[in-house]
Design an enzyme around this catalytic site. Sequence first.
Site, PDB file in Angstrom:
ATOM      1  N   ILE A  72      -4.665  -4.904   2.050  1.00  0.00           N
ATOM      2  CA  ILE A  72      -4.346  -3.718   1.259  1.00  0.00           C
ATOM      3  C   ILE A  72      -3.486  -2.836   2.155  1.00  0.00           C
ATOM      4  CG2 ILE A  72      -6.588  -2.718   1.909  1.00  0.00           C
ATOM      5  CD1 ILE A  72      -6.452  -0.972  -0.576  1.00  0.00           C
ATOM      6  N   SER A  73      -2.302  -2.493   1.693  1.00  0.00           N
ATOM      7  CA  SER A  73      -1.340  -1.764   2.524  1.00  0.00           C
ATOM      8  C   SER A  73      -1.864  -0.384   2.891  1.00  0.00           C
ATOM      9  CB  SER A  73      -0.005  -1.619   1.795  1.00  0.00           C
ATOM     10  OG  SER A  73       0.600  -2.872   1.579  1.00  0.00           O
ATOM     11  N   GLN A  74      -1.364   0.147   4.006  1.00  0.00           N
ATOM     12  CA  GLN A  74      -1.751   1.486   4.421  1.00  0.00           C
ATOM     13  C   GLN A  74      -1.297   2.497   3.370  1.00  0.00           C
ATOM     14  OE1 GLN A  74       1.435   1.373   7.783  1.00  0.00           O
ATOM     15  NE2 GLN A  74       0.852   3.519   7.601  1.00  0.00           N
TER      16      GLN A  74
ATOM     17  N   ARG B 144      -9.603   4.936  -3.332  1.00  0.00           N
ATOM     18  CA  ARG B 144      -9.198   3.750  -2.577  1.00  0.00           C
ATOM     19  C   ARG B 144     -10.407   2.930  -2.121  1.00  0.00           C
ATOM     20  NH1 ARG B 144      -6.985   2.503   2.986  1.00  0.00           N
ATOM     21  NH2 ARG B 144      -5.318   0.970   2.686  1.00  0.00           N
TER      22      ARG B 144
END
Length: 394
Positions: free
Chosen positions: A61-63, A35
């Site tokens: 950027i999503s969790q 990530r």
Amino acid sequence: MLDLSRERRRMVDVHLRRRGIHDREILAAMREVPRETFVDPGFEEFAYEDGPLPIAEGQTISQPYIVAFMLEMAEIGPGDHVLEVGTGSGYAAAVMSRIVDHVYTMERHAGLAETARRRFETLGYRNIDVRTGDGTKGWPEAAPFDAIVVAASGPGAPLALQQQLDVGGKLVIPVGDDPDEQRLLKVTRTGASTYSEEDFGAVRFVPLIGEEGWQEDNRIRSSRVSPLLPARSLPQMIAAAAEPLPEFDDPAFVEAFDRFADRRIVLLGEASHGTSEFYRARAWITRRLIEKHGFTIVAAEADWPDAAAIDRYVRHRPPSPRADMPFQRFPTWMWRNAEFAAFVEWLRAHNEQIETPASQAGFYGLDIYNMRGSIAAVLEYLDRIDPEAASIAR
């Protein structure tokens, strides 16, 4: 270069698995994809915290958890063709690419699309196609899709995306007329022109801009979106997720719990808190996990010194020299019943057949109701192990 492999493993174990993500392929993919490669410079050390991070063009950027949750909802698997709307950093597409046959991902910001494409090339992820354009229109020439995952919130589910699903395919999308009241929706295509919807609760995403989403300058919804179903209450969602079980004496009852055989911890709870039916069900389930799947710890909401007396009994150990009888304080009614007594006798008989003490199943309490009894038990232990510490404690 930072080595964040340990943090990546911890993210999977702590933020995903412990919060209920169980799909092994999703967990493996998120354990593999770095990530930190998909966050902006300077944010690498925060890559594995369970929260969204800012990226270019005012996007995020999503969790990690919400990425895993949406992919699990989409029920993706090997051989699938998947469309993603909202490439963003490219992280979710990268995760999906480790699972499915091919990923098609769309991004309306050309800069984000190009950056994501370069990241995929660097990592050698060659089963991802990136397109810049209006994601609400989908990717018709690549349809039908087994799953479509939308990483932005629209006023409803775009009809174009629904129509590009294969029969049985899933569309996962956050929706809502109010940006502060979005719901995560799963649309399943059940036939040529029929669909079903499921509501998975409140979420927060950036707006879905496009012909079948919101307009760029103001939040005017398109007419080409499905009307939203009313949000379901918590009892309704529980009812929808509940599974009917056969009677206790039906072998299918305990077999239904074999799905948890690979778990380290299985939690058994209920709403009635004291019915014979619950105690019987709990006993049958626990017996199955011990006999069939090798579980060796039974942990209960009980005073720990009292539970230790039960543990000594079921493991054929001598009783404690404590003078007071166990289970004299709240909640005595939870343990003074025929169902629990029968389970204790079964556990004792089960352990009698096991030669290695370490392999026997123990019974442990996780609570403190009797403070005096707890203090006495600690002092008794210290008297045997460290008399000097026992003297100080007194």
